[in-house]
Scaffold this motif. Structure first.
Motif, mmCIF file in Angstrom:
data_model
loop_
_atom_site.group_PDB
_atom_site.id
_atom_site.type_symbol
_atom_site.label_atom_id
_atom_site.label_comp_id
_atom_site.label_asym_id
_atom_site.label_seq_id
_atom_site.Cartn_x
_atom_site.Cartn_y
_atom_site.Cartn_z
ATOM 1 N N THR A 3 0.866 -1.180 0.000
ATOM 2 C CA THR A 3 0.000 0.000 0.000
ATOM 3 C C THR A 3 0.903 1.231 0.000
ATOM 4 N N LEU A 20 -3.550 0.334 -3.717
ATOM 5 C CA LEU A 20 -3.997 -0.736 -2.821
ATOM 6 C C LEU A 20 -3.955 -2.028 -3.621
ATOM 7 N N ASP A 21 -2.868 -2.795 -3.431
ATOM 8 C CA ASP A 21 -2.612 -3.953 -4.276
ATOM 9 C C ASP A 21 -2.540 -3.487 -5.736
ATOM 10 N N THR A 52 -9.292 4.150 4.090
ATOM 11 C CA THR A 52 -7.965 3.606 4.391
ATOM 12 C C THR A 52 -7.311 4.435 5.483
#
Length: 224
Positions: A3, A20-21, A52
């Motif tokens: 991240t 995020l990924d 997040t």
């Protein structure tokens, strides 16, 4: 996958991206003079929109130059502040390298790559890369002349691009010179940041500074 928050305020259009990924959430700001005021609220809004937590970051990445002097300071100081507060590593990337990596993906045929960032008047910040985006010449400031790249153009085709290349197009007349519109976006920058994170290519948090290429000069008015 990591991240990573990626920050780029080195050019006319600023951008931030939360990776995020394999999913990228981004925000951009086209007003260069507003980058400093825009950045912190934009980061906060990005994390709120994605639900997040800042603490979930694995690293913070930033383009460290060359580019806008003010933009470079704003981005790097923000990135370093987040890394220090969160205890996360810092990733710094060359603005010209990001441009070159973008060109590798967008060009239809391989050639040498010469990204150019406008430095006002007939000056640019530039560097030279091979067909795969590997750097052949370090970043430098150049006052453009018709023969500035004769050495390279004599041997191979060279692609000139970036906001500094437009003013060179009418000056340079060479069959091996190509001028292309290569558009770099913040997700491309984020992808490079992810590659650097995988290699653990981190920068020293205390001593990393913007790569201005040349010293900042601000003319002062004469005293009356």
């Amino acid at each position: 996958m990591a991240t990573i928050l990626t920050i780029d305020t080195a050019s006319e259009q600023a951008g931030i991206c939360l990776s995020l990924d394999d999913h990228h959430i981004q925000s951009v700001n086209p007003l260069q003079k507003d980058h400093a005021a825009w950045l912190q609220p934009a980061i906060r809004a990005l994390f709120e929109a994605s639900s997040t937590a800042l603490s979930s970051l694995d690293a913070v990445a930033v383009t460290a130059g060359p580019g806008s002097y003010t933009g470079l300071r704003v981005a790097l100081s923000s990135a370093k502040g987040l890394c220090y507060a969160l205890g996360k590593p810092l990733i710094t990337m060359s603005s010209l390298l990001v441009m070159a990596k973008t060109a590798v993906k967008q060009l239809e045929k391989p050639m040498l790559l010469c990204p150019m960032i406008d430095a006002r008047r007939m000056e640019v910040f530039t560097a030279l890369f091979d067909e795969n985006g590997q750097q052949l010449q370090e970043a430098f400031a150049l006052v453009l002349e018709p023969d500035s790249f004769d050495k390279w153009l004599h041997e191979k085709q060279v692609c000139f691009f970036g906001d500094g290349a437009a003013k060179y197009k009418n000056m340079l007349k060479n069959v091996n010179a190509y001028f292309e519109n290569i558009h770099t976006d913040i997700t491309t920058t984020a992808q490079l940041a992810a590659e650097m994170y995988a290699k653990q290519a981190f920068s020293d948090l205390a001593y990393t500074e913007p790569n201005y290429v040349k010293a900042f000069y601000s003319p002062q008015k004469a005293k009356s």
